[in-house]
Design an enzyme around this catalytic site. Sequence first.
Site, short mmCIF file in Angstrom:
data_model
loop_
_atom_site.label_atom_id
_atom_site.label_comp_id
_atom_site.label_asym_id
_atom_site.label_seq_id
_atom_site.Cartn_x
_atom_site.Cartn_y
_atom_site.Cartn_z
N ALA A 76 -10.12 -1.12 -10.68
CA ALA A 76 -10.74 -1.64 -9.45
C ALA A 76 -10.39 -0.79 -8.22
O ALA A 76 -9.27 -0.30 -8.11
CB ALA A 76 -10.30 -3.09 -9.24
N PRO A 77 -11.38 -0.58 -7.34
CA PRO A 77 -12.76 -1.11 -7.39
C PRO A 77 -13.72 -0.26 -8.23
O PRO A 77 -14.89 -0.61 -8.38
CB PRO A 77 -13.18 -1.08 -5.92
CG PRO A 77 -12.44 0.11 -5.36
CD PRO A 77 -11.10 0.11 -6.07
N GLY A 78 -13.23 0.90 -8.76
CA GLY A 78 -14.07 1.64 -9.69
C GLY A 78 -14.31 3.10 -9.36
O GLY A 78 -15.29 3.68 -9.84
N GLY A 79 -13.44 3.70 -8.56
CA GLY A 79 -13.63 5.11 -8.21
C GLY A 79 -13.65 6.03 -9.42
O GLY A 79 -14.52 6.90 -9.55
N ASP A 81 -4.88 5.39 -12.94
CA ASP A 81 -4.41 5.73 -11.59
C ASP A 81 -3.70 4.51 -10.99
O ASP A 81 -3.98 4.10 -9.87
CB ASP A 81 -5.59 6.18 -10.72
CG ASP A 81 -5.14 6.75 -9.38
OD1 ASP A 81 -4.00 7.25 -9.29
OD2 ASP A 81 -5.92 6.70 -8.41
N SER A 107 -11.03 7.89 -4.24
CA SER A 107 -10.20 8.31 -5.37
C SER A 107 -11.05 8.92 -6.48
O SER A 107 -10.52 9.61 -7.36
CB SER A 107 -9.41 7.12 -5.92
OG SER A 107 -10.27 6.18 -6.56
N ASP A 147 -3.61 -6.97 -17.63
CA ASP A 147 -2.65 -5.97 -17.16
C ASP A 147 -2.92 -4.64 -17.86
O ASP A 147 -2.95 -4.57 -19.09
CB ASP A 147 -1.23 -6.46 -17.48
CG ASP A 147 -0.16 -5.51 -16.97
OD1 ASP A 147 -0.50 -4.40 -16.52
OD2 ASP A 147 1.03 -5.87 -17.04
N LYS A 170 2.86 8.73 -10.02
CA LYS A 170 3.23 8.55 -8.62
C LYS A 170 4.67 9.04 -8.41
O LYS A 170 5.55 8.78 -9.24
CB LYS A 170 3.11 7.08 -8.21
CG LYS A 170 1.77 6.45 -8.57
CD LYS A 170 0.58 7.17 -7.92
CE LYS A 170 -0.74 6.54 -8.34
NZ LYS A 170 -1.91 7.18 -7.72
#
Length: 352
Positions: A217-220, A272, A184, A256, A301
């Site tokens: 997460a995970p950090g793209g 994202d 990503s 959150d 989305k």
Amino acid sequence: MNTLLMHCRPGFEGEVCAEIAEHAATLEIPGYAKSKPASAHVEFVCQDADGAERLMRRLRFADLIFPRQWARGPGFIELPESQRIEVLLAELASYPVCGSLWLEVLDTNAGKEVSTFCRKFEKPLRAALVKAGRLQEDPALPRLLLTFRSGREVFVGLAEPRNSALWPMGIPRLKFPREAPSRSTLKLEEAWHQFIPRSEWDKRLAPDMLAVDLGAAPGGWTWQLVNREMRVTAVDNGPMAENLMYSGLVDHQKVDGYQYRPRQRVDWMVCDIVEKPARTGALIETWIGEGLCREAVVNLKLPMKQRYAEVRKILQRLRESFDARGLKVAIGCKQLYHDREEVTCHLRRLER
């Protein structure tokens, strides 16, 4: 040249049809859109001979959401098995001299097969065009875009380099960084290429800027920010990649993303998160509208059927909200090559 050809992501032909038909109606340029499912392209056939040229002159390609690339021409033509170059030269006799040449294919499995032919065909074709005086390197001249549906069928099109895609077929050739924790990461890099002039990167993507990554997460996406040496607050209940945490530039907040608010104004907010687009639109409205960030890149989305209508509604709501606040905000929206069932929005607060 009554036909406008547009490339798109397979499965989004209907969105391109809806978008270009709406623009054409607004500009009073009569015509109709035609496409086949999963064909990765749409043709808008204009009633007037100069209709496609007028559309391209009146519209900014950067403002279109779902088309990846466009070109105007008379439609697809058939090529013989041999002497293809001679047929193309004859077809181009009525075209202006062009300043650059791109051979393009459609983003389908068949298109991938045709790309091998195009790589072999480009060199002799380019030489023949230069020899015939049909091609000279000049960025001020129109670009010749040859879109091959097969080795025997091509759309001979024109587009202005400054009002068309940044890359052939609108597909950037970005290399996946091995250190990034997910693919990503390429979405954010492509967004920067799409929305920020390369000459402004050092100023607008500068070291020591403050950034917030919602749903990190995970950090793209965090990796891209850290790679620009920004100080990042990564907001996600999930775990972050260890190499990012070792950088010393990341503060991981396990909360959150839709509830988090920064203690001070930040330079960038990126997001994202998989969520309904209306809720994400409201998030954008808050962050930009309340001055929590200067710039933002956010993905919407699109799982619903009326995807173009939904995006248009959200963008209109944002514009109305910012106008009501007396804010000047630049808004861009594009379905990027690395996007899937989504579009990417870029917003930037401009000081009045």
